[in-house]
Scaffold this motif. Sequence first.
Motif, PDB file in Angstrom:
ATOM      1  N   ALA A  32       0.826  -1.213   0.000  1.00 35.80           N
ATOM      2  CA  ALA A  32       0.000   0.000   0.000  1.00 35.80           C
ATOM      3  C   ALA A  32       0.858   1.261   0.000  1.00 35.80           C
ATOM      4  N   GLU A  33       1.938   1.227   0.762  1.00 38.49           N
ATOM      5  CA  GLU A  33       2.800   2.402   0.870  1.00 38.49           C
ATOM      6  C   GLU A  33       3.404   2.760  -0.498  1.00 38.49           C
ATOM      7  N   MET A  34       3.901   1.729  -1.187  1.00 40.49           N
ATOM      8  CA  MET A  34       4.473   1.961  -2.527  1.00 40.49           C
ATOM      9  C   MET A  34       3.385   2.353  -3.527  1.00 40.49           C
ATOM     10  N   ALA A  35       2.201   1.798  -3.329  1.00 38.31           N
ATOM     11  CA  ALA A  35       1.094   2.155  -4.229  1.00 38.31           C
ATOM     12  C   ALA A  35       0.787   3.649  -4.109  1.00 38.31           C
ATOM     13  N   LEU A  36       0.814   4.157  -2.865  1.00 40.75           N
ATOM     14  CA  LEU A  36       0.565   5.583  -2.652  1.00 40.75           C
ATOM     15  C   LEU A  36       1.637   6.437  -3.323  1.00 40.75           C
ATOM     16  N   ARG A  37       2.898   6.031  -3.134  1.00 35.50           N
ATOM     17  CA  ARG A  37       3.995   6.810  -3.730  1.00 35.50           C
ATOM     18  C   ARG A  37       3.927   6.768  -5.254  1.00 35.50           C
ATOM     19  N   ASN A  38       3.679   5.581  -5.790  1.00 31.45           N
ATOM     20  CA  ASN A  38       3.576   5.476  -7.251  1.00 31.45           C
ATOM     21  C   ASN A  38       2.397   6.293  -7.776  1.00 31.45           C
ATOM     22  N   ALA A  39       1.300   6.280  -7.001  1.00 31.84           N
ATOM     23  CA  ALA A  39       0.113   7.029  -7.425  1.00 31.84           C
ATOM     24  C   ALA A  39       0.420   8.523  -7.453  1.00 31.84           C
ATOM     25  N   ARG A  40       1.174   8.978  -6.460  1.00 36.26           N
ATOM     26  CA  ARG A  40       1.543  10.393  -6.446  1.00 36.26           C
ATOM     27  C   ARG A  40       2.350  10.735  -7.697  1.00 36.26           C
ATOM     28  N   ASP A  41       3.330   9.887  -8.034  1.00 35.90           N
ATOM     29  CA  ASP A  41       4.183  10.163  -9.191  1.00 35.90           C
ATOM     30  C   ASP A  41       3.428  10.028 -10.508  1.00 35.90           C
ATOM     31  N   LEU A  42       2.459   9.107 -10.526  1.00 35.54           N
ATOM     32  CA  LEU A  42       1.791   8.822 -11.797  1.00 35.54           C
ATOM     33  C   LEU A  42       0.594   9.732 -12.047  1.00 35.54           C
ATOM     34  N   TYR A  43      -0.168  10.038 -10.997  1.00 37.90           N
ATOM     35  CA  TYR A  43      -1.439  10.738 -11.220  1.00 37.90           C
ATOM     36  C   TYR A  43      -1.497  12.165 -10.684  1.00 37.90           C
ATOM     37  N   THR A  44      -0.449  12.632 -10.008  1.00 35.84           N
ATOM     38  CA  THR A  44      -0.507  14.014  -9.498  1.00 35.84           C
ATOM     39  C   THR A  44       0.773  14.785  -9.822  1.00 35.84           C
ATOM     40  N   ARG A  45       1.336  14.561 -11.027  1.00 33.96           N
ATOM     41  CA  ARG A  45       2.561  15.278 -11.397  1.00 33.96           C
ATOM     42  C   ARG A  45       2.320  16.777 -11.605  1.00 33.96           C
ATOM     43  N   ARG A  46       1.044  17.148 -11.789  1.00 35.17           N
ATOM     44  CA  ARG A  46       0.740  18.569 -12.026  1.00 35.17           C
ATOM     45  C   ARG A  46      -0.236  19.085 -10.982  1.00 35.17           C
ATOM     46  N   SER A  47      -0.014  18.701  -9.756  1.00 34.73           N
ATOM     47  CA  SER A  47      -0.862  19.142  -8.634  1.00 34.73           C
ATOM     48  C   SER A  47      -2.340  18.827  -8.864  1.00 34.73           C
ATOM     49  N   GLU A  48      -2.615  17.635  -9.419  1.00 32.43           N
ATOM     50  CA  GLU A  48      -4.010  17.278  -9.666  1.00 32.43           C
ATOM     51  C   GLU A  48      -4.738  16.855  -8.396  1.00 32.43           C
ATOM     52  N   GLY A  49      -4.019  16.702  -7.293  1.00 31.31           N
ATOM     53  CA  GLY A  49      -4.695  16.183  -6.121  1.00 31.31           C
ATOM     54  C   GLY A  49      -4.149  16.708  -4.806  1.00 31.31           C
ATOM     55  N   VAL A  50      -5.035  16.666  -3.773  1.00 31.91           N
ATOM     56  CA  VAL A  50      -4.595  17.009  -2.419  1.00 31.91           C
ATOM     57  C   VAL A  50      -4.704  15.799  -1.501  1.00 31.91           C
ATOM     58  N   SER A  51      -5.260  14.701  -2.017  1.00 30.82           N
ATOM     59  CA  SER A  51      -5.412  13.488  -1.225  1.00 30.82           C
ATOM     60  C   SER A  51      -5.575  12.301  -2.167  1.00 30.82           C
ATOM     61  N   ILE A  52      -4.977  11.191  -1.791  1.00 29.83           N
ATOM     62  CA  ILE A  52      -5.053   9.989  -2.653  1.00 29.83           C
ATOM     63  C   ILE A  52      -5.500   8.791  -1.828  1.00 29.83           C
ATOM     64  N   TRP A  53      -6.396   7.978  -2.389  1.00 37.83           N
ATOM     65  CA  TRP A  53      -6.708   6.658  -1.827  1.00 37.83           C
ATOM     66  C   TRP A  53      -6.161   5.610  -2.790  1.00 37.83           C
ATOM     67  N   VAL A  54      -5.614   4.543  -2.243  1.00 39.38           N
ATOM     68  CA  VAL A  54      -5.312   3.375  -3.079  1.00 39.38           C
ATOM     69  C   VAL A  54      -6.048   2.174  -2.495  1.00 39.38           C
ATOM     70  N   VAL A  55      -6.653   1.383  -3.362  1.00 42.80           N
ATOM     71  CA  VAL A  55      -7.460   0.241  -2.943  1.00 42.80           C
ATOM     72  C   VAL A  55      -7.042  -0.965  -3.767  1.00 42.80           C
ATOM     73  N   PRO A  56      -6.770  -2.103  -3.119  1.00 42.11           N
ATOM     74  CA  PRO A  56      -6.455  -3.290  -3.943  1.00 42.11           C
ATOM     75  C   PRO A  56      -7.627  -3.588  -4.866  1.00 42.11           C
ATOM     76  N   SER A  57      -7.337  -3.758  -6.150  1.00 46.39           N
ATOM     77  CA  SER A  57      -8.422  -4.019  -7.112  1.00 46.39           C
ATOM     78  C   SER A  57      -9.233  -5.237  -6.695  1.00 46.39           C
ATOM     79  N   SER A  58      -8.547  -6.190  -6.072  1.00 49.81           N
ATOM     80  CA  SER A  58      -9.234  -7.432  -5.701  1.00 49.81           C
ATOM     81  C   SER A  58     -10.262  -7.189  -4.591  1.00 49.81           C
ATOM     82  N   ALA A  59     -10.198  -6.033  -3.921  1.00 51.61           N
ATOM     83  CA  ALA A  59     -11.132  -5.756  -2.833  1.00 51.61           C
ATOM     84  C   ALA A  59     -12.427  -5.131  -3.333  1.00 51.61           C
TER      85      ALA A  59
END
Lengths: 95, 336
Positions: A32-59
């Motif tokens: 989960a920790e790496m998922a959060l970091r990767n999500a920050r790098d992948l989906y908020t490179r241009r300040s698109e977010g102030v908060s991120i959730w990551v959820v296992p797809s299997s859940a």
Amino acid sequence: MTTSEWPLWEVFVRSRRGLSHTHAGSLHAPDAEMALRNARDLYTRRSEGVSIWVVPSSAITASSPDERDPFFEPAADKPYRHPTFYEVPEGVQHL
Amino acid sequence: MTTLLPEKDRGGGPGAHEEAGQEAYQEAFDAAIAADERIEPRDWMPDAYRATLVRQIAQHAHSEIIGMQPEANWITRAPSLRRKAILMAKVQDEAGHGLYLYSAAETLGVGRDELLDKLHSGRQKYSSIFNYPTLTWADVGAIGWLVDGAAITNQVPLCRCSYGPYARAMVRVCKEESFHQRQGYELLLALSRGTEAQHAMAQDAVDRWWWPSLMMFGPPDDASKHSAQSMAWKIKRHSNDELRQRFVDICVPQAESLGLTLPDPLLRWNEERGHYDFGPIDWSEFHEVLRGNGPCNEQRLDRRRRAHEQGAWVREAAAAYARKHGEQDGDGRTAA
């Protein structure tokens, strides 16, 4: 060890305070920790977010596309749930 | 780019159903396409539609990550800190675009490793434009202006592609690409207005990248074997030649404003057509590069394979760490 052994995560991003988190996409990460970091790098490179959730797809439990019609059918014949169903005399205000 | 991977026993799949069921699924699919609705991962879709999308999205994803190489070549030699920061951000974007696209491909039931393996073994292709070398700093500008410009021309209509996850990935990619194109244009403009040597360097880069950029739109319509079917499925919205013409029409005035020329003596405005006419494209070169005989084919793939192998220990360490700490992490932060 290969990336396919890393689980898939769904990423939800809140673009600014006051708005809901919205699905942004998915990614692979070992935990989960790496998922959060990767999500920050992948989906908020241009300040698109102030908060991120990551959820296992299997859940995630999803309705089946096959059941689409019968599953959502109960709502289809209840137009009286919409305000436009009702007739209001001309000139009546604030209703 | 989407929620769920298709399940192995996909609910919508016809596997468990008899022939009559298959026909109903096909009809529902055809109706959705006709109504301009999007197909989503867990919907039933014809095998050939799925295979076409996997081929196209995989090739697109591979192009993004191979495309990091020719430009990364200049990061250490960028002429200023400003240019260096811009170039690093751009190359990082290309990695991001690759990841959006791999995710989109995965919704069709292929694995990330399988895709990378096919790239590394040459069984899946990437855009042949990246088999050309970046010989000077001006090439970074020419790539941004012409190669990314051609990519945008191709990708904007893909934002309305019939397959939802691909279309959504393209929306995100297109938003980010416009910075890529502008930084390239600005870079070339600075060189073009610089010293005589700088101007010559910019002109040389445009001379080398112009024709390969036109080839990025693929073979002419009458020689493009996948085009008709892809357009019927609304994966593709415009033909190769149509998009190529659109790109030429956009570029000619931009070249003028750059103070540079395009290397085509036959390029001229055609009043009757309302478009620029341009000279014949050397398709034998295109096919040679596609066959693996371009200037950098081997180098690009070698580099890619090496990067993957050399990163293996990082992936292993991260996985080992996750395994070790997996059981203890029951107290995850609550979502709110």
